[in-house]
Structures are given as C-alpha cells and as structure tokens.
Design an enzyme around this catalytic site. Structure first.
Site, PDB file in Angstrom:
ATOM      1  N   LYS A   1      29.941  33.497  74.743  1.00  0.00           N
ATOM      2  CA  LYS A   1      30.324  32.527  75.766  1.00  0.00           C
ATOM      3  C   LYS A   1      31.493  33.025  76.615  1.00  0.00           C
ATOM      4  O   LYS A   1      32.212  33.951  76.252  1.00  0.00           O
ATOM      5  CB  LYS A   1      30.638  31.175  75.127  1.00  0.00           C
ATOM      6  CG  LYS A   1      29.367  30.444  74.697  1.00  0.00           C
ATOM      7  CD  LYS A   1      29.620  29.020  74.290  1.00  0.00           C
ATOM      8  CE  LYS A   1      28.288  28.286  74.081  1.00  0.00           C
ATOM      9  NZ  LYS A   1      28.481  26.936  73.523  1.00  0.00           N
TER      10      LYS A   1
ATOM     11  N   ARG B   1      25.557  29.237  65.464  1.00  0.00           N
ATOM     12  CA  ARG B   1      24.438  29.333  66.421  1.00  0.00           C
ATOM     13  C   ARG B   1      24.683  30.571  67.276  1.00  0.00           C
ATOM     14  O   ARG B   1      25.659  30.631  68.026  1.00  0.00           O
ATOM     15  CB  ARG B   1      24.378  28.077  67.292  1.00  0.00           C
ATOM     16  CG  ARG B   1      23.214  28.055  68.276  1.00  0.00           C
ATOM     17  CD  ARG B   1      23.248  26.772  69.102  1.00  0.00           C
ATOM     18  NE  ARG B   1      22.125  26.682  70.025  1.00  0.00           N
ATOM     19  CZ  ARG B   1      22.107  27.201  71.254  1.00  0.00           C
ATOM     20  NH1 ARG B   1      23.195  27.845  71.716  1.00  0.00           N
ATOM     21  NH2 ARG B   1      21.048  27.082  72.028  1.00  0.00           N
TER      22      ARG B   1
END
Length: 273
Positions: free
Chosen positions: A221, A255
């Site tokens: 991210k 995740r």
C-alpha cells in the site's frame, strides 16, 4: 477464535494468510494482471501451494478515488471466476470482496465461504441481514464514505477511539441480526492519512478489545511505498516488515499479494512467542 467456513472451523488463534486476487482492470498494484482463466488458475494454485488459507476475490476496485461499477458489471466479472475456482479447487475457502448484498448472495450460492465488506454494511443496508441469512462469516472494515471520497474524510477526534466506536456499533448491529462469525479490519489506507496509518498500526493491539480476530491489509500500500519513496512493485520488503509488526501486535489474518513471504513472517513470529 474460530470462524465457520462451509462447515469447517478455521482456528484464527493461529495466524493465517489471505491471498488477494483482483480481477479489476484498475487496482493499484495488480489491476489487469489476471484477465484469463489460465492466469487466474495458475496464480490461485500458487497462493494455495504457498500456504494461503483464504483467497479473496474482488471485482470492484477500492483504491482511493475509484469509480463504482454497476452491480451487474460486478456480478458479470466475479461470478465466472468464483465458478471457475470452485470447479478447479473444490476445497478452496473463497472470500468475496464486495459491499453489495446481491453479489454476496450469488457468490455464496456458487460456493464462496465468507464476505469481505470494505464498508462494514454501510454502503448496502441489506448486507448484514443477508450475511445473517446466509450464515457465513463477514469481515467488517473501517472506512468513511466510499472509495471515491474516503480520503476527504480523515478528520478524527481520537483515531483509535473513533475506530473502536465504529466497530462497536457495526459489531452490535451485526450481532443483533444474528451474524455470529466476525473479523475486523482497521482499513489501512481507507479514510486515513499517511501519518494516521502508522498511528493506527502502532495502536493495533488496542483493537483487540472487542475480542474478535483482526485482519490487516498492508500489502504494497501507499503507506509503505510513499514512505520509502518507491513504487508499489518495489514495496514487498516494506510489506514484510510491517506484516511482522502487525503479527506482534495481534493480527490474526494477513491479507497479501505475496503469500510465501507472509507465511515466512508467520513462521518466524510464531517462533518468538
């Protein structure tokens, strides 16, 4: 802490990995990468062989600023992939990344096992009743607004306190409807500034207070690659570092796009307990 996935109790006291399969053309890291059946099956087989307990399939991009597609388009994208994967891997535990109750229903009917809702039931008021009816687990994520507007909503009185209040309300709502198996996701990168993402990660253990498993989605991210002045494709090492920290702070599910490296984190983290 266990969740019931199609009759199998999965113990989340042992940290697990959720492998990400984006079938969107515009996801921030792997958008457009998995477009044909052969590539999709190959990638899922790789993730399962590397140790993924769950495979999370999404057909609607949730990157900041993402435009929403129609319900029909989402169904047209995701249902053939669910059917393909259930046929190829009958024992697969498929998570469906959607905030739409109809998409959730159709995918569970096709053989998926749980729902991952970035809005925690806020974008479709029928979601929580539908999950209760389907008797499947749900991942409730913290977000304000929707992907297109979420980064304009980063004002908090007290970040951790406000997120705990949000989860308290969403968990109570789900429980009142008869939803039994809940995982919470603090929503890194959703309605949070770069600084707030790190404040949240530092205080992740405070989110253990509801007594529910925590899923963290840190993989590649912008909070990693912007901090390191890299691109998402070069953010694996940073992802691994933060995944290890998240495990030490109590995360139950990682995740990720890179399953092998996440499994290594879990093995090393477990050795330190």
């Amino acid at each position: 802490m266990t969740i019931n996935c199609k009759g199998t109790l999965i113990d989340l006291n042992v940290p697990r990995v959720m492998g990400v399969l984006n079938i969107t053309p515009d996801s921030f890291f792997d958008g457009g990468k998995y477009k044909d059946e052969k590539t999709i099956v190959s990638q899922v087989e790789k993730m399962l062989n590397e140790g993924a307990t769950f495979i999370d399939v999404g057909a609607q991009s949730s990157r900041p600023g993402a435009e929403l597609i129609s319900e029909k388009e989402e169904l047209d994208r995701i249902l053939p992939i669910v059917n393909l994967l259930i046929n190829e891997f009958p024992e697969i535990v498929l998570s469906i990344d959607t905030f739409r109750s109809k998409v959730a229903e159709k995918c569970i009917e096709a053989g998926a096992a749980l729902i991952n809702d970035i809005s925690a039931g806020n974008l479709d008021k029928a979601m929580l009743p539908k999950v209760a009816q389907l008797k499947v687990p749900i991942i409730l994520m913290h977000m304000r607004g929707e992907p297109k507007t979420m980064q304009q909503q980063t004002d908090y009185n007290d970040l951790i306190h406000d997120i705990l209040k949000y989860f308290s309300e969403r968990i109570a709502k789900a429980r009142s409807l008869g939803v039994h198996d809940i995982v919470i996701d603090p929503g890194f990168g959703f309605s949070k500034t770069l600084k707030q993402n790190y404040e949240l990660l530092k205080g992740l253990d405070l989110l253990l207070s509801p007594g529910l498993p925590i899923l963290t989605g840190l993989s590649r991210k912008s909070m990693i690659y912007k901090m390191l002045e890299l691109d998402a494709k070069d953010a694996l090492n940073g992802t691994t570092a933060l995944n290890m920290y998240a495990l030490q702070k109590g995360a139950s599910v990682l995740r990720v796009h890179d399953v092998k490296e996440a499994m290594e984190c879990i093995k090393l983290s477990t050795a330190l307990v």
